[in-house]
Design a protein around this motif. Structure first.
Motif, mmCIF file in Angstrom:
data_model
loop_
_atom_site.group_PDB
_atom_site.id
_atom_site.type_symbol
_atom_site.label_atom_id
_atom_site.label_comp_id
_atom_site.label_asym_id
_atom_site.label_seq_id
_atom_site.Cartn_x
_atom_site.Cartn_y
_atom_site.Cartn_z
ATOM 1 N N SER A 180 0.847 -1.196 0.000
ATOM 2 C CA SER A 180 0.000 0.000 0.000
ATOM 3 C C SER A 180 0.878 1.240 0.000
ATOM 4 N N PHE A 181 0.523 2.214 -0.824
ATOM 5 C CA PHE A 181 1.346 3.416 -0.934
ATOM 6 C C PHE A 181 0.560 4.523 -1.618
ATOM 7 N N VAL A 182 1.055 5.746 -1.495
ATOM 8 C CA VAL A 182 0.544 6.872 -2.274
ATOM 9 C C VAL A 182 1.537 7.094 -3.403
ATOM 10 N N PRO A 183 1.138 6.862 -4.662
ATOM 11 C CA PRO A 183 2.086 6.994 -5.772
ATOM 12 C C PRO A 183 2.745 8.370 -5.816
ATOM 13 N N THR A 184 4.059 8.374 -5.916
ATOM 14 C CA THR A 184 4.820 9.624 -6.039
ATOM 15 C C THR A 184 5.929 9.431 -7.063
ATOM 16 N N GLY A 185 5.571 8.870 -8.201
ATOM 17 C CA GLY A 185 6.545 8.704 -9.264
ATOM 18 C C GLY A 185 7.128 7.312 -9.376
ATOM 19 N N GLN A 186 6.721 6.367 -8.505
ATOM 20 C CA GLN A 186 7.255 5.011 -8.602
ATOM 21 C C GLN A 186 6.769 4.351 -9.895
ATOM 22 N N SER A 187 7.620 3.542 -10.485
ATOM 23 C CA SER A 187 7.225 2.843 -11.707
ATOM 24 C C SER A 187 6.516 1.544 -11.351
ATOM 25 N N VAL A 188 5.678 1.073 -12.260
ATOM 26 C CA VAL A 188 4.995 -0.205 -12.072
ATOM 27 C C VAL A 188 6.020 -1.325 -11.914
ATOM 28 N N GLU A 189 7.069 -1.268 -12.739
ATOM 29 C CA GLU A 189 8.096 -2.313 -12.699
ATOM 30 C C GLU A 189 8.742 -2.411 -11.322
ATOM 31 N N ALA A 190 9.046 -1.248 -10.719
ATOM 32 C CA ALA A 190 9.693 -1.245 -9.404
ATOM 33 C C ALA A 190 8.779 -1.844 -8.341
ATOM 34 N N VAL A 191 7.493 -1.502 -8.397
ATOM 35 C CA VAL A 191 6.533 -2.030 -7.423
ATOM 36 C C VAL A 191 6.397 -3.544 -7.567
#
Length: 383
Positions: free
Chosen positions: A106-117
């Motif tokens: 669970s997170f608030v997206p702040t620029g993370q890529s789908v691949e990294a997640v």
């Protein structure tokens, strides 16, 4: 999936991802054959579908794993969904034992890529499976944010790297484009395109939010004319609302001159007011709206239904358009019907925002909504 990240980045809201994997799929296929293995996966997919909300998204991932996206859900809510799915799978009547592992992030997206997640989640799920599986893991590691520091913002301003992106707003009766909302983007020299959610909070801490907005609007009006875009252009009222009110008539006159210098009729410009950005009094707001109308500009209330939405302000402002936040579509559909009816009785045209799939689109059409906006209908585009 990346679109959903961008959407929640813009809204600043939480998003949860579940990665469910069948631990003993090889044994299941070996003992019952591949047809039986497919039957197991089909039953698991049915359990998942019956255990999540209509606004959630689930699908097959790699091999024997499934991905489940839970918009507007924190870790506690995601864990509850994971437990529900796990308990329902465990009581299914299979010929052999089926063990599953679920990763929760669970997170608030702040620029993370789908691949990294996904890489992070796969690593944690694999670790649990290596110890025997059959468990849930709440992943609490923070991924690096795509940060924009103060110096980068200064350079972006100097080089005018800020650009307008145009997202279409569709008229549901005619099926044609009613207009475009202008959204702010940073186009970095390395080719990255950053949505406002990546930098707007940091930008608001500086003294140069207004120059950024001015550059965006100048470029937006220029491109709106150059590309011959249809309909109206919806522009957000300045974030620095108090400063705008303080300068009152002078600022609106400058804005009027800017618009008409590009050959755009003021009646084609709609000013979007978001109450979350407004800290002035209702009297100040009404005076500003009155002045804006005297120049021929249209008025819209944006993101109604969240933050500091006030029915009193809405009625007194008498906007031409009310844009309903996607919250209604995701989590309050029974209320949405009556909100639409009420708005139309007050004489306001209604736009539903954040329409992300066909099912949502068909639902709002059934409510006789005037207009719609969202990634399903059209992504924000740089021109």
């Amino acid at each position: 999936m990346q679109k959903l990240f961008y959407l929640y980045e813009r809204k600043g809201e939480s998003l949860s991802v579940l990665l469910l994997d069948v631990d003993n799929m090889k044994e299941i296929n070996r003992s019952g054959g591949y047809a039986y293995g497919n039957e197991v996966l089909l039953k698991i997919s049915e359990v998942i579908s019956n255990s999540i909300r209509k606004s959630d998204i689930a699908g097959k991932y790699k091999g024997s794993s499934f991905l489940i996206l839970l918009p507007n859900s924190d870790a506690k809510g995601a864990e509850k969904v994971a437990k529900r799915i796990k308990s329902r799978i465990e009581v299914l009547d299979f010929n052999s034992k089926v063990s599953i592992t679920i990763g929760i992030y669970s997170f608030v997206p702040t620029g993370q890529s789908v691949e990294a997640v996904l890489d992070l989640m796969e690593a944690h799920v694999a670790e649990v499976k290596s110890r025997g599986g059959g468990d849930m893991v709440l992943i609490q590691k923070e991924l690096p944010k795509r940060a924009i520091d103060y110096q980068t913002l200064i350079e972006a301003l100097k080089k005018k790297l800020v650009e307008p992106a145009f997202q279409p707003i569709y008229n549901l009766e005619s099926g044609k484009i009613e207009g475009y909302e202008v959204l702010m983007r940073l186009v970095m020299e390395d080719g990255r395109v950053l949505p406002a959610g990546c930098f707007i909070k940091d930008l608001l801490k500086t003294s140069f939010i207004s120059p950024f907005e001015e550059i965006v609007l100048q470029k937006a009006f220029s491109k709106f004319t150059a590309y011959g875009l249809e309909g109206k252009i919806y522009v957000n009222f300045p974030y620095n609302f108090v400063n705008f009110i303080a300068k009152g008539r002078f600022k609106l006159l400058d804005f009027y001159k800017e618009v008409t210098s590009y050959g755009i009729e003021p009646s084609r410009v709609v000013l979007e007011l978001s109450e979350g950005k407004m800290t002035g009094s209702t009297e100040d707001l009404l005076e500003l709206v009155k002045e804006a109308r005297s120049y021929g500009f249209g008025i819209a209330v944006d993101d109604f239904g969240v933050e500091y939405s006030s029915v009193e302000r809405l009625i007194k402002t008498k906007p031409d358009v009310v844009k309903l936040d996607g919250f209604f579509l995701r989590d309050a559909r029974s209320m949405l019907k009556w909100v639409v009816v009420g708005m139309k009785r007050l004489g306001f045209k209604v736009v539903v925002e954040q329409v992300e799939n066909e099912e949502e689109f068909e639902f709002i059409k059934s409510l006789k909504v005037d207009m719609a906006q969202g990634f399903y209908l059209g992504e924000p585009q740089l021109l």
